[in-house]
Motif scaffolding. Sequence first.
Motif, short mmCIF file in Angstrom:
data_model
loop_
_atom_site.label_atom_id
_atom_site.label_comp_id
_atom_site.label_asym_id
_atom_site.label_seq_id
_atom_site.Cartn_x
_atom_site.Cartn_y
_atom_site.Cartn_z
N TYR A 37 0.82 -1.22 0.00
CA TYR A 37 0.00 0.00 0.00
C TYR A 37 0.86 1.27 0.00
N ILE A 38 2.02 1.23 0.68
CA ILE A 38 2.88 2.41 0.84
C ILE A 38 3.90 2.46 -0.28
N HIS A 39 4.03 3.59 -0.93
CA HIS A 39 5.02 3.75 -2.00
C HIS A 39 6.41 3.49 -1.44
N TYR A 40 7.16 2.63 -2.11
CA TYR A 40 8.46 2.21 -1.55
C TYR A 40 9.44 3.37 -1.42
N GLU A 41 9.32 4.41 -2.24
CA GLU A 41 10.25 5.54 -2.14
C GLU A 41 10.07 6.30 -0.83
N ASP A 42 8.88 6.22 -0.24
CA ASP A 42 8.64 6.92 1.03
C ASP A 42 9.47 6.35 2.16
N TRP A 43 9.89 5.10 2.03
CA TRP A 43 10.66 4.47 3.11
C TRP A 43 12.03 5.10 3.29
N ARG A 44 12.53 5.77 2.26
CA ARG A 44 13.87 6.34 2.33
C ARG A 44 13.97 7.41 3.42
N ARG A 45 12.85 8.01 3.76
CA ARG A 45 12.86 9.05 4.80
C ARG A 45 13.08 8.49 6.19
N TYR A 46 12.90 7.18 6.33
CA TYR A 46 12.96 6.57 7.66
C TYR A 46 14.07 5.52 7.79
N THR A 47 14.99 5.49 6.84
CA THR A 47 16.02 4.43 6.88
C THR A 47 16.94 4.56 8.10
N ARG A 48 17.26 5.78 8.50
CA ARG A 48 18.10 5.95 9.69
C ARG A 48 17.38 5.44 10.94
N HIS A 49 16.11 5.74 11.04
CA HIS A 49 15.33 5.26 12.18
C HIS A 49 15.26 3.73 12.17
N LEU A 50 15.04 3.17 10.98
CA LEU A 50 14.96 1.71 10.86
C LEU A 50 16.27 1.05 11.27
N TYR A 51 17.38 1.66 10.86
CA TYR A 51 18.69 1.09 11.20
C TYR A 51 18.90 1.08 12.71
N VAL A 52 18.55 2.19 13.37
CA VAL A 52 18.70 2.27 14.83
C VAL A 52 17.79 1.25 15.52
N VAL A 53 16.54 1.15 15.05
CA VAL A 53 15.61 0.17 15.61
C VAL A 53 16.16 -1.24 15.44
N ASN A 54 16.76 -1.50 14.30
CA ASN A 54 17.33 -2.82 14.03
C ASN A 54 18.43 -3.16 15.04
N VAL A 55 19.32 -2.22 15.26
CA VAL A 55 20.43 -2.45 16.20
C VAL A 55 19.90 -2.63 17.62
N ILE A 56 18.94 -1.80 18.02
CA ILE A 56 18.35 -1.93 19.36
C ILE A 56 17.65 -3.28 19.52
N MET A 57 16.89 -3.67 18.51
CA MET A 57 16.16 -4.93 18.54
C MET A 57 17.11 -6.13 18.67
N LEU A 58 18.19 -6.12 17.90
CA LEU A 58 19.15 -7.22 17.96
C LEU A 58 19.93 -7.20 19.27
N GLY A 59 20.22 -5.99 19.77
CA GLY A 59 20.89 -5.89 21.06
C GLY A 59 20.02 -6.38 22.20
N ALA A 60 18.71 -6.12 22.10
CA ALA A 60 17.78 -6.56 23.14
C ALA A 60 17.73 -8.08 23.25
N VAL A 61 17.96 -8.76 22.13
CA VAL A 61 17.94 -10.23 22.15
C VAL A 61 19.01 -10.76 23.10
N LEU A 62 20.17 -10.11 23.12
CA LEU A 62 21.27 -10.56 23.97
C LEU A 62 20.98 -10.36 25.46
N ILE A 63 20.04 -9.47 25.76
CA ILE A 63 19.70 -9.18 27.16
C ILE A 63 18.40 -9.85 27.58
N LEU A 64 17.40 -9.75 26.73
CA LEU A 64 16.06 -10.24 27.09
C LEU A 64 15.66 -11.50 26.34
N GLY A 65 16.54 -11.97 25.47
CA GLY A 65 16.18 -13.06 24.57
C GLY A 65 15.86 -14.37 25.26
N HIS A 66 15.00 -15.13 24.60
CA HIS A 66 14.61 -16.47 25.04
C HIS A 66 15.57 -17.48 24.44
#
Length: 397
Positions: A85-114
């Motif tokens: 539904y969302i035009h793929y070019e619009d995602w370029r505005r949020y790539t920095r945020h996505l990258y940070v979320v990715n690192v936080i999410m993967l880091g959280a696995v090492l602390i809270l992971g099952h």
Amino acid sequence: MSNKRFIKNLDLTLVGVTGVILLFSLVMISSASTDYGWWMRLGLDVDKLQEANIFQRLLWMKKEYAVKQFVWIMLGIAAAAAVLYIHYEDWRRYTRHLYVVNVIMLGAVLILGHTAMGAQRWIEIGPFVYQPSEFAKIIIIITMADFLAKKEGQLGNIKELVPTFIFVGVPLLLILLQPDLGTSLVFIAILFGMLFVASSKPFLVVGLFGAGLAGVVGLIWSHLRFDTWIPLHEYQLKRLIIFLDPWSDIQGAGYHVIQSQIAIGSSGFWGKGLLRGTQSFLEFLPIRHTDFIFSVLAEETGFLGAALLLILFGIFLYRGVRIANEAKDMFGTLMATGIVSMITFQILVNVGMAVAIMPVTGIPLPLFSYGGSSMITTMIAIGILLNINMRRQKSIF
């Protein structure tokens, strides 16, 4: 956009092939998750089990995994529709945020992971358990596509490639620490696939990949010969090299590969029939509904069924390459390339480990292996491909 125009711009071949693969997967997961012990608990004796026809077996079948997989498929379709539904070019505005979320999410696995099966890869949210490293594949494809598109024409030497290696290296290291060697290898496949397209000197990328592969082989050889240090646990190393001689550890690391070879080798042209695979049904073949689902497919449907699935995957990948080639901008081309690289590598490794020509790394067969995180991730990837294809011409929207 009208429904008629929407359908016209949709890659119906890609949608159709995906649908056939998903239906095929439900049948095979149902068969792979049926076990002898379950039937015995139903009070069925051995003779009755042997004499049962396909319809009786379907009635007695344990359907838990198939039902769950159907739910994952429905959620995956919903996720793909949302992405479409969302035009793929619009995602370029949020790539920095996505990258940070990715690192936080993967880091959280090492602390809270099952922790399960000796690895800390999952996060529990109420009744749901998901694997962040699966979703990290999609995020790294989107963010790296933007990163490389901005450097178009500036990737002609090793010095210019170093920032890209660092960009991917941070989340890659977090995944290795879980440890998840299989997903780490997928990241590397995505990296070099996208670099090959983005670089002004693609053969430089091929040379770097070859040098890296030679270096890894040399490092492993040195460890085996001189006991030098390598950044792998011994069980990971054994899984990597056991395919070279699985009979050297029949009851240990080689057991999975040997049972897979027996299942595939005994199938013949037509196979043994659905729900009649001995290696699967009698539980000789471990983790058969996930890592070794291709072995179940080959045993029960034979060369014919295995070839059919590979042809379907071939059509799927061809459409992906075509979408990458026809994308209207480098960002779209690179995202499609990353997705094709990811899925191609996973198919090659999963099928390869089933026939003992690739290391056993726990990489699922896309759209076919049981698993919620993998299914939703792959369906999102398909949604991205369809999105790029629909908007390949400026006049479409």
